[in-house]
Design a protein around this motif. Structure first.
Motif, PDB file in Angstrom:
ATOM      1  N   GLU A  61       0.825  -1.207   0.000  1.00 58.92           N
ATOM      2  CA  GLU A  61       0.000   0.000   0.000  1.00 58.92           C
ATOM      3  C   GLU A  61       0.862   1.261   0.000  1.00 58.92           C
ATOM      4  O   GLU A  61       0.542   2.243  -0.674  1.00 58.92           O
ATOM      5  CB  GLU A  61      -0.924  -0.021   1.214  1.00 58.92           C
ATOM      6  N   ILE A  62       1.962   1.227   0.736  1.00 59.68           N
ATOM      7  CA  ILE A  62       2.854   2.387   0.802  1.00 59.68           C
ATOM      8  C   ILE A  62       3.631   2.564  -0.497  1.00 59.68           C
ATOM      9  O   ILE A  62       3.776   3.676  -1.012  1.00 59.68           O
ATOM     10  CB  ILE A  62       3.828   2.246   1.986  1.00 59.68           C
ATOM     11  N   VAL A  63       4.109   1.448  -1.060  1.00 50.47           N
ATOM     12  CA  VAL A  63       4.971   1.509  -2.248  1.00 50.47           C
ATOM     13  C   VAL A  63       4.173   1.694  -3.528  1.00 50.47           C
ATOM     14  O   VAL A  63       4.563   2.471  -4.405  1.00 50.47           O
ATOM     15  CB  VAL A  63       5.839   0.235  -2.334  1.00 50.47           C
ATOM     16  N   PHE A  64       3.050   0.981  -3.662  1.00 50.81           N
ATOM     17  CA  PHE A  64       2.355   0.945  -4.944  1.00 50.81           C
ATOM     18  C   PHE A  64       1.193   1.934  -5.083  1.00 50.81           C
ATOM     19  O   PHE A  64       0.957   2.461  -6.170  1.00 50.81           O
ATOM     20  CB  PHE A  64       1.802  -0.464  -5.204  1.00 50.81           C
ATOM     21  N   LEU A  65       0.434   2.153  -4.006  1.00 51.05           N
ATOM     22  CA  LEU A  65      -0.827   2.872  -4.158  1.00 51.05           C
ATOM     23  C   LEU A  65      -0.706   4.316  -4.652  1.00 51.05           C
ATOM     24  O   LEU A  65      -1.525   4.732  -5.477  1.00 51.05           O
ATOM     25  CB  LEU A  65      -1.628   2.826  -2.854  1.00 51.05           C
ATOM     26  N   HIS A  92       3.156  -5.097  11.908  1.00 53.11           N
ATOM     27  CA  HIS A  92       3.057  -4.616  10.522  1.00 53.11           C
ATOM     28  C   HIS A  92       4.013  -3.454  10.301  1.00 53.11           C
ATOM     29  O   HIS A  92       4.596  -2.902  11.237  1.00 53.11           O
ATOM     30  CB  HIS A  92       1.626  -4.189  10.209  1.00 53.11           C
ATOM     31  N   PHE A  93       4.148  -3.070   9.025  1.00 54.21           N
ATOM     32  CA  PHE A  93       5.114  -2.038   8.642  1.00 54.21           C
ATOM     33  C   PHE A  93       4.532  -0.623   8.630  1.00 54.21           C
ATOM     34  O   PHE A  93       5.281   0.344   8.497  1.00 54.21           O
ATOM     35  CB  PHE A  93       5.666  -2.342   7.245  1.00 54.21           C
ATOM     36  N   VAL A  94       3.227  -0.501   8.738  1.00 53.53           N
ATOM     37  CA  VAL A  94       2.600   0.793   8.502  1.00 53.53           C
ATOM     38  C   VAL A  94       3.057   1.871   9.476  1.00 53.53           C
ATOM     39  O   VAL A  94       3.069   3.062   9.143  1.00 53.53           O
ATOM     40  CB  VAL A  94       1.055   0.638   8.532  1.00 53.53           C
ATOM     41  N   VAL A 137      17.489  -3.502   3.770  1.00 52.74           N
ATOM     42  CA  VAL A 137      18.394  -2.447   4.218  1.00 52.74           C
ATOM     43  C   VAL A 137      18.061  -2.104   5.670  1.00 52.74           C
ATOM     44  O   VAL A 137      17.045  -2.559   6.214  1.00 52.74           O
ATOM     45  CB  VAL A 137      18.252  -1.185   3.340  1.00 52.74           C
ATOM     46  N   CYS A 138      18.909  -1.309   6.278  1.00 48.84           N
ATOM     47  CA  CYS A 138      18.664  -0.819   7.635  1.00 48.84           C
ATOM     48  C   CYS A 138      18.156   0.606   7.555  1.00 48.84           C
ATOM     49  O   CYS A 138      18.777   1.464   6.906  1.00 48.84           O
ATOM     50  CB  CYS A 138      19.948  -0.886   8.466  1.00 48.84           C
ATOM     51  N   LEU A 139      17.055   0.881   8.224  1.00 54.66           N
ATOM     52  CA  LEU A 139      16.399   2.186   8.179  1.00 54.66           C
ATOM     53  C   LEU A 139      16.415   2.803   9.575  1.00 54.66           C
ATOM     54  O   LEU A 139      16.164   2.125  10.575  1.00 54.66           O
ATOM     55  CB  LEU A 139      14.959   2.005   7.698  1.00 54.66           C
ATOM     56  N   LEU A 148      10.597   0.119   0.412  1.00 59.00           N
ATOM     57  CA  LEU A 148       9.886   0.751   1.511  1.00 59.00           C
ATOM     58  C   LEU A 148      10.749   1.843   2.134  1.00 59.00           C
ATOM     59  O   LEU A 148      10.257   2.941   2.441  1.00 59.00           O
ATOM     60  CB  LEU A 148       9.511  -0.278   2.571  1.00 59.00           C
ATOM     61  N   ALA A 149      12.031   1.579   2.311  1.00 59.82           N
ATOM     62  CA  ALA A 149      12.947   2.580   2.853  1.00 59.82           C
ATOM     63  C   ALA A 149      12.982   3.825   1.970  1.00 59.82           C
ATOM     64  O   ALA A 149      12.978   4.963   2.464  1.00 59.82           O
ATOM     65  CB  ALA A 149      14.350   1.992   2.982  1.00 59.82           C
ATOM     66  N   GLN A 150      12.987   3.619   0.666  1.00 59.99           N
ATOM     67  CA  GLN A 150      13.003   4.753  -0.262  1.00 59.99           C
ATOM     68  C   GLN A 150      11.745   5.607  -0.130  1.00 59.99           C
ATOM     69  O   GLN A 150      11.809   6.833  -0.214  1.00 59.99           O
ATOM     70  CB  GLN A 150      13.144   4.234  -1.702  1.00 59.99           C
ATOM     71  N   ARG A 151      10.589   4.965   0.085  1.00 58.76           N
ATOM     72  CA  ARG A 151       9.340   5.701   0.211  1.00 58.76           C
ATOM     73  C   ARG A 151       9.230   6.449   1.537  1.00 58.76           C
ATOM     74  O   ARG A 151       8.628   7.517   1.606  1.00 58.76           O
ATOM     75  CB  ARG A 151       8.149   4.735   0.094  1.00 58.76           C
TER      76      ARG A 151
END
Length: 309
Positions: free
Chosen positions: A108-112, A228-230, A172-174, A249-252
């Motif tokens: 949802e974070i990456v694609f939507l 979850h990641f949200v 990756v580490c965020l 996800l890190a990039q977003r």
């Protein structure tokens, strides 16, 4: 009379006679000989117990019964034709329908954002819904048509499904900008010394990261575990925790939450993110269009061809 007593082609010929009023023209339209048309008309007369059409100098004139029959037959044939050809005439700019895609909160974070923006331009009448791709009934929902596509790591979708790879990504580490580990390279010692946010994303391939770290003998100080990641961006923004997350996800999350990320010091396998769809919609123009939209937006140029899972 029962439907099993009549051939659909006979009704098509009946409708053609209502329009053309000439046997020769009907034969030409349907690719038949004139005797074949006459023979079919004779069968219809026997079935209905009525002459249906009378020969006159001006052509075939329908009887009152034929005129009474014409409207329901025409309507029925139109509905059948529309049902069989609605997919062929699929037009994203004018269609009004709902589309459902199975994905994780990462998805949802990456694609939507990009997907919603593209849909608003190319298919403003389409409403997009998402469901968790970890749902236990995802297979059944896709088979029944309730879910159009699914995106992610879904080993449970095998027989009866097609899939295509969108991209591969590393972990990756965020962490927040200015963190003690915010340097050119993250060492394994720095990773072990940091306090960690662990995401237990049940039912997804991402949940195996902790298992892989344990197998590698890497110990961590786990301060917080979430399902979850949200909430990852919000949590890291205001703490000194470090999280292991997929690179996209890190990039977003980096810019909106003031975060930074570095390659992981532990060698972890890359993960493949695929699109899945059921075989029953493989040739559906609507589903083909939706898939092509997702491929166009998110493939990294090295995606694999469509194949059964």
């Amino acid at each position: 009379m029962e439907l099993s007593e009549i051939d659909l082609n006979q009704l098509v010929l009946f409708q053609q006679l209502m329009v053309e009023r000439r046997v020769s023209k009907v034969a030409e339209n349907l690719g038949l000989t004139q005797p074949a048309v006459s023979n079919t008309l004779a069968k219809l007369r026997r079935l209905f117990g009525d002459d249906l059409f009378l020969r006159t100098p001006s052509g075939m004139v329908p009887t009152p019964f034929a005129e009474q029959l014409a409207e329901p037959v025409g309507y029925a044939l139109a509905m059948i034709h529309s049902g069989l050809n609605q997919q062929v005439r699929f037009d994203p700019a004018s269609v009004k329908r709902s589309v459902t895609i199975g994905m994780t909160d990462i998805g949802e974070i990456v694609f939507l954002p990009k997907l919603v923006e593209r849909l608003s331009r190319e298919a403003p009448g389409i409403t997009l819904n998402t469901v968790r791709n970890t749902a236990v009934n995802l297979r059944d929902d896709m088979e029944s048509g309730k879910v159009d596509l699914a995106i992610g790591l879904l080993p449970q979708l095998k027989a009866g499904f097609f899939q295509r790879r969108l991209f591969r990504q590393r972990y990756v580490c965020l962490f927040r900008r200015g963190h003690a580990v915010d340097k050119k390279k993250l060492s394994l010692a720095d990773f072990r010394a940091a306090e960690h946010l662990v995401v237990v994303s049940a039912g997804t391939g991402h949940g195996k990261v902790d298992e892989l770290l344990q197998r590698a003998g890497v110990e961590r100080v786990v301060r917080l575990t979430v399902p979850h990641f949200v909430g990852v961006g919000h949590i890291l923004q205001g703490t000194d925790l470090v999280a292991t997350v997929p690179e996209r996800l890190a990039q977003r999350l980096a810019d909106p939450f003031g975060l930074a990320w570095l390659p992981h010091p532990v060698k972890l396998p890359e993960v493949a993110i695929n699109v899945f769809w059921h075989a029953k919609v493989h040739r559906s123009p609507a589903n083909q269009w939706l898939r092509s939209l997702v491929f166009d937006l998110f493939t990294d140029g090295s995606s694999e061809p469509e194949a059964t899972a």
